[in-house]
Motif scaffolding. Sequence first.
Motif, mmCIF file in Angstrom:
data_model
loop_
_atom_site.group_PDB
_atom_site.id
_atom_site.type_symbol
_atom_site.label_atom_id
_atom_site.label_comp_id
_atom_site.label_asym_id
_atom_site.label_seq_id
_atom_site.Cartn_x
_atom_site.Cartn_y
_atom_site.Cartn_z
ATOM 1 N N HIS A 142 0.830 -1.210 0.000
ATOM 2 C CA HIS A 142 0.000 0.000 0.000
ATOM 3 C C HIS A 142 0.862 1.256 0.000
ATOM 4 C CE1 HIS A 142 -2.954 2.993 1.412
ATOM 5 N NE2 HIS A 142 -1.996 3.372 2.248
ATOM 6 N N SER A 143 0.361 2.305 -0.650
ATOM 7 C CA SER A 143 0.953 3.637 -0.553
ATOM 8 C C SER A 143 -0.156 4.662 -0.738
ATOM 9 C CB SER A 143 2.030 3.841 -1.628
ATOM 10 O OG SER A 143 2.447 5.207 -1.665
ATOM 11 N N PRO A 144 -0.112 5.776 -0.007
ATOM 12 C CA PRO A 144 -1.100 6.823 -0.231
ATOM 13 C C PRO A 144 -0.904 7.508 -1.582
ATOM 14 C CG PRO A 144 0.553 7.555 1.346
ATOM 15 C CD PRO A 144 0.789 6.099 1.112
ATOM 16 N N GLU A 145 0.266 7.280 -2.202
ATOM 17 C CA GLU A 145 0.540 7.802 -3.536
ATOM 18 C C GLU A 145 0.914 6.623 -4.441
ATOM 19 O OE1 GLU A 145 3.282 11.033 -3.534
ATOM 20 O OE2 GLU A 145 2.343 12.040 -1.832
ATOM 21 N N PRO A 146 -0.063 5.833 -4.871
ATOM 22 C CA PRO A 146 0.213 4.623 -5.650
ATOM 23 C C PRO A 146 0.688 4.956 -7.059
ATOM 24 C CG PRO A 146 -2.126 5.074 -5.640
ATOM 25 C CD PRO A 146 -1.500 6.095 -4.719
ATOM 26 N N ASN A 147 1.357 3.969 -7.675
ATOM 27 C CA ASN A 147 1.754 4.154 -9.078
ATOM 28 C C ASN A 147 0.999 3.213 -10.015
ATOM 29 O OD1 ASN A 147 3.038 1.776 -8.349
ATOM 30 N ND2 ASN A 147 5.116 2.613 -8.485
ATOM 31 N N ILE A 148 0.145 2.327 -9.456
ATOM 32 C CA ILE A 148 -0.726 1.506 -10.284
ATOM 33 C C ILE A 148 -2.124 1.472 -9.660
ATOM 34 C CG2 ILE A 148 1.151 0.021 -11.127
ATOM 35 C CD1 ILE A 148 0.131 -2.159 -9.215
ATOM 36 N N ALA A 149 -3.103 1.093 -10.441
ATOM 37 C CA ALA A 149 -4.475 0.926 -9.969
ATOM 38 C C ALA A 149 -5.035 -0.347 -10.584
ATOM 39 C CB ALA A 149 -5.333 2.131 -10.343
ATOM 40 N N MET A 150 -6.136 -0.826 -10.037
ATOM 41 C CA MET A 150 -6.745 -2.063 -10.511
ATOM 42 C C MET A 150 -8.157 -1.786 -10.999
ATOM 43 S SD MET A 150 -7.293 -5.703 -8.549
ATOM 44 C CE MET A 150 -8.541 -5.054 -7.456
ATOM 45 N N GLN A 151 -8.535 -2.487 -12.054
ATOM 46 C CA GLN A 151 -9.885 -2.385 -12.597
ATOM 47 C C GLN A 151 -10.492 -3.776 -12.687
ATOM 48 O OE1 GLN A 151 -10.036 -0.739 -16.535
ATOM 49 N NE2 GLN A 151 -12.260 -0.608 -16.602
ATOM 50 N N PHE A 152 -11.731 -3.906 -12.251
ATOM 51 C CA PHE A 152 -12.441 -5.180 -12.307
ATOM 52 C C PHE A 152 -13.623 -5.057 -13.245
ATOM 53 C CE2 PHE A 152 -15.916 -7.890 -10.536
ATOM 54 C CZ PHE A 152 -15.346 -9.124 -10.835
ATOM 55 N N GLU A 153 -13.755 -6.025 -14.131
ATOM 56 C CA GLU A 153 -14.868 -6.050 -15.083
ATOM 57 C C GLU A 153 -15.662 -7.330 -14.858
ATOM 58 O OE1 GLU A 153 -13.651 -5.302 -19.139
ATOM 59 O OE2 GLU A 153 -11.857 -4.267 -18.438
ATOM 60 N N SER A 154 -16.945 -7.174 -14.598
ATOM 61 C CA SER A 154 -17.796 -8.325 -14.297
ATOM 62 C C SER A 154 -18.688 -8.729 -15.463
ATOM 63 C CB SER A 154 -18.664 -8.016 -13.070
ATOM 64 O OG SER A 154 -19.451 -6.858 -13.298
ATOM 65 N N ASP A 155 -18.672 -7.978 -16.548
ATOM 66 C CA ASP A 155 -19.481 -8.331 -17.719
ATOM 67 C C ASP A 155 -18.886 -9.552 -18.405
ATOM 68 O OD1 ASP A 155 -21.038 -6.158 -17.176
ATOM 69 O OD2 ASP A 155 -20.010 -4.828 -18.587
ATOM 70 N N GLY A 156 -19.752 -10.523 -18.716
ATOM 71 C CA GLY A 156 -19.254 -11.740 -19.349
ATOM 72 C C GLY A 156 -18.418 -12.534 -18.369
ATOM 73 N N ARG A 157 -17.195 -12.859 -18.765
ATOM 74 C CA ARG A 157 -16.292 -13.589 -17.873
ATOM 75 C C ARG A 157 -15.571 -12.588 -16.970
ATOM 76 N NH1 ARG A 157 -11.352 -17.654 -19.696
ATOM 77 N NH2 ARG A 157 -10.780 -18.334 -17.585
#
Length: 225
Positions: A142-157
């Motif tokens: 964890h960091s309060p100033e992250p350099n990556i983010a995550m995206q979740f997609e639930s459509d389909g698979r």
Amino acid sequence: GRLWDRLRGRQPARLDADDCWQPELTAYALAALESGHPWSDWIKEFCRDDPYQTLVDSGSWADDPAAILRAVDEFSQMAPDVPRFKVHAALGVRLERLDEYLEGYRGAVPTSPSMYATVTSRAVGLSDSVTALLPFHDMVNHSPEPNIAMQFESDGRPRFSFFALGDIAEDDELFLKYSDVTDDDDGAWDEDKAAWQLVQWGIPSGPEDCCPPFMRSVEINSQNL
């Protein structure tokens, strides 16, 4: 399947239906270790070193109020800007949920206070209805100033992906932000969120950890991708 039915059948009235993921993931982790599942090696590496985990591992939270106060003191030393009474309240919520978990599921499915405490701190909410343990996500700090983010997609698979929030140099460590401790309205440091982050993940914070305005804009925009 059958494990889920057993969990649902023993759901305590005080435990929200949305909280069934906690005993479910704990039971699956314990079952994976017992059966030698391919993920068991990863699960064996689970560790958490903070006052809450120490309190749970000792088994003293149920009958030793002094041990709870010692944990509050240790948390307060980690994050002196968080009011002590809010740390105490957040820890009380975590311990109450632990008690409800044991009361509702012990004897019905595999249970372990230590595994429960660890799993609930390592799981990630992917959507309003999906919470999971993700091996790669689990390895990013964890960091309060992250350099990556995550995206979740639930459509389909269902699938998830990581993307950079800016240029990342070779050999730079990757960081995600587990939680936001800024006020939703004015962006100031939020003591309530900070107390929960401290007890839930063992992550201290202070007013200096407020996310820069431009980064908040990047994160908000990334959620709309």
